[in-house]
Scaffold this active site. Structure first.
Site, PDB file in Angstrom:
ATOM      1  N   HIS A  48     -11.192  14.995  -6.206  1.00 16.60           N
ATOM      2  CA  HIS A  48     -12.660  15.133  -6.263  1.00 16.60           C
ATOM      3  C   HIS A  48     -13.388  14.744  -5.238  1.00 16.60           C
ATOM      4  O   HIS A  48     -12.774  13.945  -4.137  1.00 16.60           O
ATOM      5  CB  HIS A  48     -12.933  14.175  -7.420  1.00 16.60           C
ATOM      6  CG  HIS A  48     -12.372  14.367  -8.909  1.00 16.60           C
ATOM      7  ND1 HIS A  48     -12.955  13.913 -10.190  1.00 16.60           N
ATOM      8  CD2 HIS A  48     -11.673  15.633  -9.171  1.00 16.60           C
ATOM      9  CE1 HIS A  48     -12.324  14.543 -10.981  1.00 16.60           C
ATOM     10  NE2 HIS A  48     -11.553  15.405 -10.612  1.00 16.60           N
ATOM     11  N   GLU A  50     -15.537  12.279  -4.360  1.00 14.96           N
ATOM     12  CA  GLU A  50     -15.647  10.919  -4.160  1.00 14.96           C
ATOM     13  C   GLU A  50     -14.420  10.370  -3.638  1.00 14.96           C
ATOM     14  O   GLU A  50     -14.316   9.608  -2.855  1.00 14.96           O
ATOM     15  CB  GLU A  50     -16.013  10.207  -5.675  1.00 14.96           C
ATOM     16  CG  GLU A  50     -17.237  10.706  -6.230  1.00 14.96           C
ATOM     17  CD  GLU A  50     -17.091  11.717  -7.426  1.00 14.96           C
ATOM     18  OE1 GLU A  50     -16.257  12.821  -6.955  1.00 14.96           O
ATOM     19  OE2 GLU A  50     -17.177  11.480  -8.656  1.00 14.96           O
ATOM     20  N   CYS A  78     -16.429  10.634 -12.684  1.00 17.58           N
ATOM     21  CA  CYS A  78     -15.578  10.445 -13.760  1.00 17.58           C
ATOM     22  C   CYS A  78     -14.877   9.070 -13.701  1.00 17.58           C
ATOM     23  O   CYS A  78     -15.104   8.308 -12.797  1.00 17.58           O
ATOM     24  CB  CYS A  78     -14.545  11.483 -13.834  1.00 17.58           C
ATOM     25  SG  CYS A  78     -13.339  11.225 -12.598  1.00 17.58           S
ATOM     26  N   CYS A  81     -12.651   8.218 -10.698  1.00 11.44           N
ATOM     27  CA  CYS A  81     -13.440   8.167  -9.653  1.00 11.44           C
ATOM     28  C   CYS A  81     -13.974   6.771  -9.533  1.00 11.44           C
ATOM     29  O   CYS A  81     -14.094   5.968  -8.464  1.00 11.44           O
ATOM     30  CB  CYS A  81     -14.150   9.120  -9.329  1.00 11.44           C
ATOM     31  SG  CYS A  81     -13.812  10.871  -8.784  1.00 11.44           S
TER      32      CYS A  81
END
Length: 144
Positions: A48, A50, A78, A81
């Site tokens: 992801h 992040e 999410c 993260c």
């Protein structure tokens, strides 16, 4: 957030879900890392935006703790993260679009509200929300 939106647009152009992140040093505004989702390109479910930005910034600074840093991301993080944000000890999280389905900050797991969470950053949501939401909406509409 403008830089993060640019990373999200670049991710969409690569066929990735358009989420972008930029990690900055708060005192100077210096960009330490920036990236967009690379889940498909890296065949890595943890890639992801992040996570990639946190990893790159930690490597650049040579420390797992990013105290004094802020993360700007185009979608509510999410749970995975959000926990990485806590572990990295980021001071500030700024996100654009809220994610009622998969978010882990204001929705779902609400990671920072758990007694087991060791750190809670300052959180600002909804910054440039309409621009980030439009990128996501257009991306998914094109695939349906």
């Amino acid at each position: 957030m403008t830089v993060a939106l640019g990373e999200a647009a670049a991710a969409a152009a690569r066929g990735e879900v358009p989420v972008g992140a930029v990690l900055v040093e708060r005192a100077t505004g210096r960009v330490l890392a920036r990236d967009g989702n690379r889940v498909e390109a890296l065949a890595d479910p943890t890639a992801h935006a992040e996570m990639l930005a946190i990893r790159a910034a930690a490597a650049a600074l040579g420390t797992p703790r990013l105290v004094g840093c802020a993360l700007y991301v185009t979608l509510e993080p999410c749970a995975m993260c959000a926990q990485a944000i806590a572990l990295a000890r980021l001071d500030l999280l700024v996100f654009a679009a809220y994610d009622p389905k998969g978010g882990g900050v204001e929705h779902g797991a609400r990671v920072f509200d758990r007694a087991t969470c060791n750190h809670r950053p300052e959180i600002v949501g909804g910054v440039a929300e309409s621009a980030a939401a439009a990128l996501l909406r257009d991306f998914f509409a094109a695939r349906r």
